[in-house]
Design a protein around this motif. Structure first.
Motif, PDB file in Angstrom:
ATOM      1  N   GLU A 195     -29.403 117.045  20.349  1.00  0.00           N
ATOM      2  CA  GLU A 195     -29.709 115.616  20.298  1.00  0.00           C
ATOM      3  C   GLU A 195     -28.503 114.851  20.835  1.00  0.00           C
ATOM      4  O   GLU A 195     -27.403 115.402  20.934  1.00  0.00           O
ATOM      5  CB  GLU A 195     -29.989 115.211  18.856  1.00  0.00           C
ATOM      6  N   PRO A 196     -28.656 113.564  21.195  1.00  0.00           N
ATOM      7  CA  PRO A 196     -27.489 112.791  21.662  1.00  0.00           C
ATOM      8  C   PRO A 196     -26.417 112.709  20.565  1.00  0.00           C
ATOM      9  O   PRO A 196     -26.736 112.485  19.396  1.00  0.00           O
ATOM     10  CB  PRO A 196     -28.076 111.412  21.969  1.00  0.00           C
ATOM     11  N   LEU A 197     -25.167 112.911  20.949  1.00  0.00           N
ATOM     12  CA  LEU A 197     -24.074 112.824  19.997  1.00  0.00           C
ATOM     13  C   LEU A 197     -23.703 111.364  19.747  1.00  0.00           C
ATOM     14  O   LEU A 197     -23.770 110.527  20.658  1.00  0.00           O
ATOM     15  CB  LEU A 197     -22.846 113.573  20.518  1.00  0.00           C
ATOM     16  N   SER A 198     -23.274 111.082  18.529  1.00  0.00           N
ATOM     17  CA  SER A 198     -22.782 109.747  18.203  1.00  0.00           C
ATOM     18  C   SER A 198     -21.375 109.559  18.777  1.00  0.00           C
ATOM     19  O   SER A 198     -20.714 110.527  19.183  1.00  0.00           O
ATOM     20  CB  SER A 198     -22.741 109.559  16.688  1.00  0.00           C
ATOM     21  N   ASP A 199     -20.913 108.321  18.791  1.00  0.00           N
ATOM     22  CA  ASP A 199     -19.550 108.053  19.252  1.00  0.00           C
ATOM     23  C   ASP A 199     -18.530 108.819  18.417  1.00  0.00           C
ATOM     24  O   ASP A 199     -17.523 109.323  18.940  1.00  0.00           O
ATOM     25  CB  ASP A 199     -19.257 106.557  19.181  1.00  0.00           C
ATOM     26  N   GLU A 200     -18.784 108.926  17.105  1.00  0.00           N
ATOM     27  CA  GLU A 200     -17.862 109.650  16.210  1.00  0.00           C
ATOM     28  C   GLU A 200     -17.847 111.135  16.538  1.00  0.00           C
ATOM     29  O   GLU A 200     -16.789 111.784  16.517  1.00  0.00           O
ATOM     30  CB  GLU A 200     -18.271 109.427  14.756  1.00  0.00           C
ATOM     31  N   GLN A 201     -19.013 111.702  16.858  1.00  0.00           N
ATOM     32  CA  GLN A 201     -19.071 113.125  17.201  1.00  0.00           C
ATOM     33  C   GLN A 201     -18.386 113.395  18.531  1.00  0.00           C
ATOM     34  O   GLN A 201     -17.670 114.405  18.669  1.00  0.00           O
ATOM     35  CB  GLN A 201     -20.535 113.576  17.228  1.00  0.00           C
ATOM     36  N   ILE A 202     -18.572 112.505  19.477  1.00  0.00           N
ATOM     37  CA  ILE A 202     -17.878 112.654  20.761  1.00  0.00           C
ATOM     38  C   ILE A 202     -16.372 112.582  20.552  1.00  0.00           C
ATOM     39  O   ILE A 202     -15.594 113.372  21.118  1.00  0.00           O
ATOM     40  CB  ILE A 202     -18.338 111.574  21.753  1.00  0.00           C
ATOM     41  N   GLU A 203     -15.930 111.659  19.716  1.00  0.00           N
ATOM     42  CA  GLU A 203     -14.502 111.522  19.441  1.00  0.00           C
ATOM     43  C   GLU A 203     -13.951 112.771  18.767  1.00  0.00           C
ATOM     44  O   GLU A 203     -12.808 113.176  19.006  1.00  0.00           O
ATOM     45  CB  GLU A 203     -14.264 110.293  18.559  1.00  0.00           C
ATOM     46  N   ALA A 204     -14.771 113.419  17.931  1.00  0.00           N
ATOM     47  CA  ALA A 204     -14.313 114.616  17.215  1.00  0.00           C
ATOM     48  C   ALA A 204     -14.033 115.784  18.150  1.00  0.00           C
ATOM     49  O   ALA A 204     -13.207 116.647  17.843  1.00  0.00           O
ATOM     50  CB  ALA A 204     -15.357 115.025  16.172  1.00  0.00           C
ATOM     51  N   ASP A 262     -26.686 111.141  28.603  1.00  0.00           N
ATOM     52  CA  ASP A 262     -26.824 110.463  27.305  1.00  0.00           C
ATOM     53  C   ASP A 262     -26.084 111.203  26.185  1.00  0.00           C
ATOM     54  O   ASP A 262     -26.413 111.084  25.013  1.00  0.00           O
ATOM     55  CB  ASP A 262     -28.300 110.264  26.937  1.00  0.00           C
ATOM     56  N   ASN A 263     -25.050 111.982  26.582  1.00  0.00           N
ATOM     57  CA  ASN A 263     -24.126 112.635  25.643  1.00  0.00           C
ATOM     58  C   ASN A 263     -24.782 113.662  24.733  1.00  0.00           C
ATOM     59  O   ASN A 263     -24.421 113.821  23.567  1.00  0.00           O
ATOM     60  CB  ASN A 263     -23.372 111.587  24.805  1.00  0.00           C
ATOM     61  N   ARG A 264     -25.737 114.380  25.279  1.00  0.00           N
ATOM     62  CA  ARG A 264     -26.189 115.622  24.654  1.00  0.00           C
ATOM     63  C   ARG A 264     -25.292 116.748  25.170  1.00  0.00           C
ATOM     64  O   ARG A 264     -24.676 116.624  26.234  1.00  0.00           O
ATOM     65  CB  ARG A 264     -27.640 115.929  25.041  1.00  0.00           C
ATOM     66  N   ILE A 265     -25.239 117.861  24.445  1.00  0.00           N
ATOM     67  CA  ILE A 265     -24.539 119.042  24.954  1.00  0.00           C
ATOM     68  C   ILE A 265     -25.572 120.097  25.321  1.00  0.00           C
ATOM     69  O   ILE A 265     -26.399 120.497  24.486  1.00  0.00           O
ATOM     70  CB  ILE A 265     -23.552 119.620  23.923  1.00  0.00           C
TER      71      ILE A 265
END
Length: 472
Positions: free
Chosen positions: A277-286, A310-313
């Motif tokens: 699923e798309p990652l949140s800003d906090e998950q991307i920062e992590a 859209d920042n999925r992996i």
């Protein structure tokens, strides 16, 4: 693997749809009508993936008056071209190491042609307004074991000695984790310009639109059933009609070639991938990943992973599954046991993302040949050209292959057709049961090398000497 860990990881798959993420798009274009009746043209292109579409597009750009027809057995991009990871590499040789081993005298020219080819793809994306989320971010090859870190450093030093390290940076553990933070990363090699990331299905659909705009006639849901000479040209029979053409280019890749003698040179290997699923800003920062590079690890059984727009992996690779007899069937596109394995590997790499869910899980066949990179040729007295065997790195190399086929059909001697890589073919695969036995033994040996510090056993060393292999 502990049962509790397995249940935790597989829970992330509970809502994953068994369809390719890229093709699950409401913007997917409607297919063109199937061919009924008889068509005539100057150039017939068989196959509606990257190979065929680049051939049709480049043919029209070379000669806008050329009459071009393209046949696709199902829908454009439904197979490997719409299912891959979206790594568009400059390499024409399945990586510099493979190219340096096989064509050391030509490696400089191969690198130059590959870089030029990727630049031309970027120009075509702009020229034809191909809305495919193209990002020239490069790729990092990461080490996840100390021996791999040593090998990466040694390889980087070898590249420097040979003058091939331009645009490539070695990253120690701290430096690589500054780019993308995983506790498993020991080192990295960042190729800054040699790889672009893109949306593979949108590239296919954009190429289709560009071809139609230049006057290419595309027929979908029209399998090519038979190829034979017809007067001074060629004819292809389809379920409801036929095409008569002066010349033909075959971009069918893993599917049985209309030139039967070519079939022994490729085998289908099934590769699998997950999409989060798309990652949140906090998950991307992590996890960092601020520069959005593609990544691949250095094991024989390797993973490839990247961020979507859209920042999925996307997380794929590791298992490479060959079915006895080289069969290609839709039922092989779905493999839950591999999905569970990949999910476990994903959370081992990124434990800080525990709780993320996967929305899509899928597989598909790759056309593998024994030298890992494409081969080329002609048939029917030069009236038919073919290219196949891209082994998973065809997103970029298929455009080069399209130009090779057009050069061959024109009877031209060019810097492309003069290459030893183009003039010579790989060794064919043996018949069954020898193909299955050899591939199974190679896969076992590769897994064993990964768990024994990279040490290659006698079987792998023998395959290396013969220039043969099987890549995950």
């Amino acid at each position: 693997m502990a049962p509790s860990a397995m249940s935790r990881w597989t829970k992330a798959l509970s809502e994953a749809q068994p369809v390719p993420y890229w093709l699950d798009d409401p913007g997917r274009p409607r297919p063109e009508p199937a061919l009924t009746g008889v068509e005539t043209c100057d150039l017939l292109v068989v196959g509606g993936g990257y190979s065929g579409l680049w051939t049709a597009l480049n043919a029209k750009e070379r000669d806008p008056q050329r009459d071009v027809v393209l046949l696709e057995g199902r829908e454009v991009g439904w197979a490997a071209s719409g299912r891959n990871g979206g790594f568009c590499a400059a390499s024409l040789t399945h990586g510099l190491s493979n190219g340096l081993t096989r064509w050391p005298d030509e490696i400089g020219k191969l690198q130059e042609l590959g870089a030029r080819n990727l630049d031309e793809i970027e120009k075509a994306v702009a020229r034809h307004d191909l809305d495919c989320e193209f990002e020239r971010t490069g790729e990092i090859d990461v080490a996840t074991e100390p021996y791999q870190a040593r090998e990466l450093r040694d390889w980087y030093e070898e590249l420097q000695d040979k003058g091939l390290a331009d645009g490539v940076d070695f990253l120690d553990a701290d430096a690589v984790r500054e780019q993308v933070d995983s506790p498993t990363f020991e080192a990295g090699l960042w190729d800054r310009r040699g790889v672009a990331m893109l949306n593979p299905a949108k590239l296919v659909w954009g190429l289709k639109r560009a071809c139609l705009g230049l006057g290419v006639r595309i027929y979908e849901n029209t399998p090519a059933l038979e190829l034979k000479s017809y007067g001074a040209g060629m004819a292809v029979r389809t379920p409801y009609g036929a095409v008569r053409a002066r010349k033909a280019a075959l971009g069918t890749n893993i599917f049985p070639s209309l030139v039967k003698r070519v079939r022994a040179y490729t085998v289908p290997v099934y590769d699998y991938a997950l999409m989060t699923e798309p990652l949140s800003d906090e998950q991307i920062e992590a996890i960092g990943w601020k520069n959005r590079q593609g990544l691949g690890d250095s094991a024989n059984q390797f993973h490839y992973f990247r961020l979507s727009a859209d920042n999925r992996i996307l997380w794929g690779g590791y298992d490479a599954v060959y079915q006895y007899g080289g069969r290609v069937r839709a039922e092989y596109d779905d493999r839950p046991e591999t999905y569970a394995k990949l999910a476990g590997h994903f959370f081992a790499c990124f434990p800080q993302l525990e709780g993320v869910r996967f929305t899509h899980a899928w597989g598909g066949a790759i056309d593998t040949c024994s030298r890992f990179s494409a081969f080329y040729g002609t048939a029917h007295r030069g009236r038919v050209a073919y290219a196949a065997g891209y082994t998973g790195l065809g997103v970029g190399a298929t455009r080069f292959g399209a130009d090779v086929m057009l050069d061959l059909l024109a009877g031209q001697t060019t810097e492309r057709t003069s290459l030893e890589m183009v003039r010579r073919k790989p060794l064919p695969f043996p018949p069954e049961p020898f193909a299955w036995t050899g591939i199974a033994l190679t896969k076992w040996s590769l897994a064993r090398a990964d768990s024994h510090g990279g040490r290659r056993n006698l079987w792998l060393r023998t395959m290396d000497k013969l220039g043969l292999g099987f890549d995950s």
